[in-house]
Design an enzyme around this catalytic site. Structure first.
Site, PDB file in Angstrom:
ATOM      1  N   ASP A 119      13.141 -26.811   3.912  1.00  0.00           N
ATOM      2  CA  ASP A 119      14.279 -26.231   3.215  1.00  0.00           C
ATOM      3  C   ASP A 119      15.159 -27.403   2.782  1.00  0.00           C
ATOM      4  O   ASP A 119      15.878 -27.983   3.588  1.00  0.00           O
ATOM      5  CB  ASP A 119      15.012 -25.294   4.173  1.00  0.00           C
ATOM      6  CG  ASP A 119      16.042 -24.439   3.458  1.00  0.00           C
ATOM      7  OD1 ASP A 119      16.381 -24.758   2.301  1.00  0.00           O
ATOM      8  OD2 ASP A 119      16.513 -23.474   4.065  1.00  0.00           O
ATOM      9  N   ASP A 263      12.366 -11.196   1.886  1.00  0.00           N
ATOM     10  CA  ASP A 263      13.343 -11.463   2.956  1.00  0.00           C
ATOM     11  C   ASP A 263      13.871 -10.156   3.525  1.00  0.00           C
ATOM     12  O   ASP A 263      14.986  -9.747   3.199  1.00  0.00           O
ATOM     13  CB  ASP A 263      14.547 -12.249   2.394  1.00  0.00           C
ATOM     14  CG  ASP A 263      14.182 -13.669   2.014  1.00  0.00           C
ATOM     15  OD1 ASP A 263      13.379 -14.294   2.723  1.00  0.00           O
ATOM     16  OD2 ASP A 263      14.711 -14.161   1.003  1.00  0.00           O
TER      17      ASP A 263
END
Ligand SMILES: *[C@@H]1O[C@H](CO)[C@@H](O)[C@H](O)[C@H]1NC(C)=O
Ligand SMILES: *[C@@H]1O[C@H](CO)[C@@H](O)[C@H](O)[C@H]1NC(C)=O
Ligand SMILES: *[C@@H]1O[C@H](CO)[C@@H](O)[C@H](O)[C@H]1NC(C)=O
Length: 408
Positions: A119, A263
């Site tokens: 990330d 998600d």
């Protein structure tokens, strides 16, 4: 195998012979699209497969030990017969007697993949850092509230490559995420955002942005919020407009180039009929003893819940052209307590495209758990790899010990 004609651009050749890889060819045709041909000689005699053919003018197939190669294009012959697919299947699983039928659906016979997720964000000093959050919050719980810094992207990527990661995922915090596979030289040139407007006010569509990523060496692009909106629209109207970034990119670059990243957040239910979305009977009861849950999709990095479940989304994006699903779970993210098996089983049984399990890995056993209890094709982790708590190699060793096939 031998071609009866000279190899030249776009020639259709009739082949004879058989072998493990080629045994379904019989007398059917294969397709050559080449400007060069390999000719038999004393030096390559031992490589020609099958051996001992007289009057051979060009080599169509070679074999040495486990290595088998063909010069023609199995993928291009499909318009004439299904011999091409048969050859590709044999390359994947040479010893099994697989039929076309048994190959449809789940890709569970293939080696399971272990993916390291980077990330990458810009911190408050403007440096690119690899970060990792808990349930999507990447800031430290300190007075300074700084972005957690777990290392430099290019260094970590290089290390994971050496450690045997099957793929790397680079989340940039924009609409698009990028899958890199063994491609590190171009990393620094990636600077594109989705739907980007440059300094001169020129607008770039998501397809143009994706093209830029592919040119920079990415194998796949993953789409988050955009795919949720596209799926909602599709479920409402039943019409594929062809206009969503998902549809456009998969039409141009193929389904395998498009990953949809889901998600979801777990929403407990006392009865499976409480909502109009697919629910599961949960393994661990909810805080008030709830026995069921549905998985609500979110957009904008988990900030906004949408009226669509992970199950409904997965099926819709498969129809719209997604080639793979990256399945996160906000509740498990950063917890290190294991993947959400209920969720991953639900989704990996619902679709026939590969599912990457993500969120919650804390130790090697969590990987064998997800591969033995669900049909996930790959599993991803971030924090445990960055913090060097669990080396990628130890995950693979553990999987092998448990009889799960991985690429070493
Ligand atoms: C697969 O087949 C080849 C050739 O027939 C043989 O040598 C090899 O041992 C087989 N492998 C397995 C795993 O059965
Ligand atoms: C990830 O993406 C960012 C932004 O596009 C880029 O600057 C960075 O170098 C990439 N890092 C890796 C390891 O791919
Ligand atoms: C994988 O999928 C098949 C068919 O959909 C199902 O029968 C099987 O139980 C699943 N395997 C696991 C480990 O969940």
């Amino acid at each position: 195998m031998v071609a009866e004609c000279l190899i030249s651009v776009g020639t259709l050749c009739k082949l004879k012979n058989d072998s493990v890889i080629l045994d379904e060819i019989a007398n059917r045709h294969v397709y050559f699209v080449h400007s060069y041909r390999a000719v038999p000689s004393e030096e390559n005699e031992e490589w020609i497969h099958p051996p001992a053919i007289t009057g051979l003018t060009s080599i169509s197939s070679i074999r040495r030990g486990n290595v088998h190669a063909v010069q023609f294009h199995p993928e291009k012959v499909e318009i004439f017969s299904d011999v091409g697919l048969s050859i590709l299947r044999k390359f994947l699983l040479p010893n099994s007697s697989i039929t076309k039928k048994s190959f449809e659906g789940k890709a569970t016979k293939l080696a399971k993949r272990v993916i390291a997720c980077l990330d990458v964000r810009t911190n408050d000093n403007g440096d690119l850092v690899v970060t990792k959050g808990d349930q999507y919050d990447v800031r430290e719980q300190t007075k300074e509230n700084e972005v957690r810094n777990l290392g430099k992207p290019v260094e970590l990527a290089g290390q994971y490559y050496l450690d045997g990661a099957d793929e790397l995922l680079n989340i940039t915090g924009f609409h698009f995420e990028v899958h890199i596979r063994e491609c590190f030289c171009t990393i620094d040139s990636w600077r594109w955002h989705s739907r980007f407007t440059d300094a001169n006010g020129r607008y770039y569509s998501s397809l143009e942005v994706a093209s830029e990523y592919f040119r920079s060496g990415a194998d796949k692009i993953s789409i988050g919020s955009d795919a949720v909106y596209a799926a909602e629209e599709y479920l409402k109207t039943g019409v594929k407009t062809g206009k969503s970034s998902l549809e456009q990119i998969s039409r141009v670059y193929g389904n395998q180039a498009v990953v949809v990243s889901i998600d979801p957040r777990r929403q407990y239910l006392t009865s499976p009929y409480e909502v109009g979305f697919k629910s599961v009977k949960v393994t661990n009861l909810g805080p008030n003893g709830e026995e069921y849950a549905w998985y609500q999709c979110t957009v904008n990095g988990g900030r906004e819940g949408r009226p669509i479940g992970a199950y409904e989304l997965a099926k819709a994006v498969e129809e719209l052209g997604a080639g793979e699903i990256l399945l996160n779970c906000i509740d498990c993210d950063g917890q290190g307590k294991g993947f959400d098996i209920d969720l991953i089983k639900l989704i990996s049984d619902a679709v026939s495209i590969p599912v990457i399990a993500s969120s919650g890995a804390g130790k090697a056993e969590h990987f064998s758990e997800v591969f033995s209890q669900t049909n996930a094709s790959a599993a991803l982790a971030a924090g445990i790899f960055h913090r060097k708590e669990v080396p990628i190699q130890s995950v693979k060793d553990h999987l092998l010990k448990k009889g799960i096939e991985v690429r070493m």
